[in-house]
Scaffold this motif. Sequence first.
Motif, PDB file in Angstrom:
ATOM      1  N   LYS A 196      -0.107   0.437   1.916  1.00  0.00           N
ATOM      2  CA  LYS A 196      -0.157   0.254   0.467  1.00  0.00           C
ATOM      3  C   LYS A 196      -0.588  -1.172   0.125  1.00  0.00           C
ATOM      4  O   LYS A 196      -0.305  -2.115   0.864  1.00  0.00           O
ATOM      5  CB  LYS A 196       1.214   0.502  -0.146  1.00  0.00           C
ATOM      6  CG  LYS A 196       1.677   1.922  -0.043  1.00  0.00           C
ATOM      7  CD  LYS A 196       3.039   2.089  -0.675  1.00  0.00           C
ATOM      8  CE  LYS A 196       3.465   3.535  -0.535  1.00  0.00           C
ATOM      9  NZ  LYS A 196       4.732   3.803  -1.170  1.00  0.00           N
ATOM     10  N   THR A 197      -1.243  -1.306  -1.023  1.00  0.00           N
ATOM     11  CA  THR A 197      -1.548  -2.642  -1.521  1.00  0.00           C
ATOM     12  C   THR A 197      -0.252  -3.270  -2.025  1.00  0.00           C
ATOM     13  O   THR A 197       0.767  -2.588  -2.219  1.00  0.00           O
ATOM     14  CB  THR A 197      -2.559  -2.587  -2.682  1.00  0.00           C
ATOM     15  OG1 THR A 197      -1.929  -1.935  -3.801  1.00  0.00           O
ATOM     16  CG2 THR A 197      -3.834  -1.856  -2.292  1.00  0.00           C
ATOM     17  N   GLU A 198      -0.286  -4.573  -2.280  1.00  0.00           N
ATOM     18  CA  GLU A 198       0.904  -5.243  -2.784  1.00  0.00           C
ATOM     19  C   GLU A 198       1.316  -4.681  -4.142  1.00  0.00           C
ATOM     20  O   GLU A 198       2.511  -4.494  -4.416  1.00  0.00           O
ATOM     21  CB  GLU A 198       0.652  -6.744  -2.884  1.00  0.00           C
ATOM     22  CG  GLU A 198       1.918  -7.530  -3.134  1.00  0.00           C
ATOM     23  CD  GLU A 198       1.719  -9.025  -2.969  1.00  0.00           C
ATOM     24  OE1 GLU A 198       2.141  -9.744  -3.889  1.00  0.00           O
ATOM     25  OE2 GLU A 198       1.144  -9.451  -1.965  1.00  0.00           O
ATOM     26  N   SER A 199       0.352  -4.381  -4.984  1.00  0.00           N
ATOM     27  CA  SER A 199       0.662  -3.801  -6.298  1.00  0.00           C
ATOM     28  C   SER A 199       1.307  -2.431  -6.157  1.00  0.00           C
ATOM     29  O   SER A 199       2.279  -2.115  -6.860  1.00  0.00           O
ATOM     30  CB  SER A 199      -0.607  -3.676  -7.139  1.00  0.00           C
ATOM     31  OG  SER A 199      -1.096  -4.947  -7.460  1.00  0.00           O
ATOM     32  N   LEU A 225       2.993  -1.366  -3.590  1.00  0.00           N
ATOM     33  CA  LEU A 225       4.310  -1.578  -3.013  1.00  0.00           C
ATOM     34  C   LEU A 225       5.319  -2.008  -4.083  1.00  0.00           C
ATOM     35  O   LEU A 225       6.440  -1.500  -4.137  1.00  0.00           O
ATOM     36  CB  LEU A 225       4.229  -2.634  -1.911  1.00  0.00           C
ATOM     37  CG  LEU A 225       5.497  -2.907  -1.130  1.00  0.00           C
ATOM     38  CD1 LEU A 225       5.984  -1.652  -0.415  1.00  0.00           C
ATOM     39  CD2 LEU A 225       5.241  -4.007  -0.128  1.00  0.00           C
ATOM     40  N   LYS A 226       4.916  -2.929  -4.950  1.00  0.00           N
ATOM     41  CA  LYS A 226       5.803  -3.364  -6.034  1.00  0.00           C
ATOM     42  C   LYS A 226       6.145  -2.215  -6.965  1.00  0.00           C
ATOM     43  O   LYS A 226       7.300  -2.045  -7.362  1.00  0.00           O
ATOM     44  CB  LYS A 226       5.142  -4.490  -6.833  1.00  0.00           C
ATOM     45  CG  LYS A 226       5.084  -5.806  -6.097  1.00  0.00           C
ATOM     46  CD  LYS A 226       4.354  -6.841  -6.941  1.00  0.00           C
ATOM     47  CE  LYS A 226       4.196  -8.156  -6.229  1.00  0.00           C
ATOM     48  NZ  LYS A 226       3.451  -9.135  -7.018  1.00  0.00           N
TER      49      LYS A 226
END
Length: 69
Positions: free
Chosen positions: A2-5, A7-8
């Motif tokens: 997953k991208t950081e976005s 994941l958040k």
Amino acid sequence: MKTESELKLAGVRALIAALGPVDAERFIAAMHREPFDYTRWRGDQWQDATVAGLAEQARALRARVATPD
């Protein structure tokens, strides 16, 4: 992966699902207010636990998840 976005977003959704929107926001605010080392916390979290005790907790959790109220 997953991208950081992503994941958040998944993390916020998990918090809301587990705590509800108000307590999720309170948790996030508390994390920002206090210095917090997640890695150290996780290392200290099970310090006094035994393998047998953790296994029993895991079995109990699995039983609750398998048969929700």
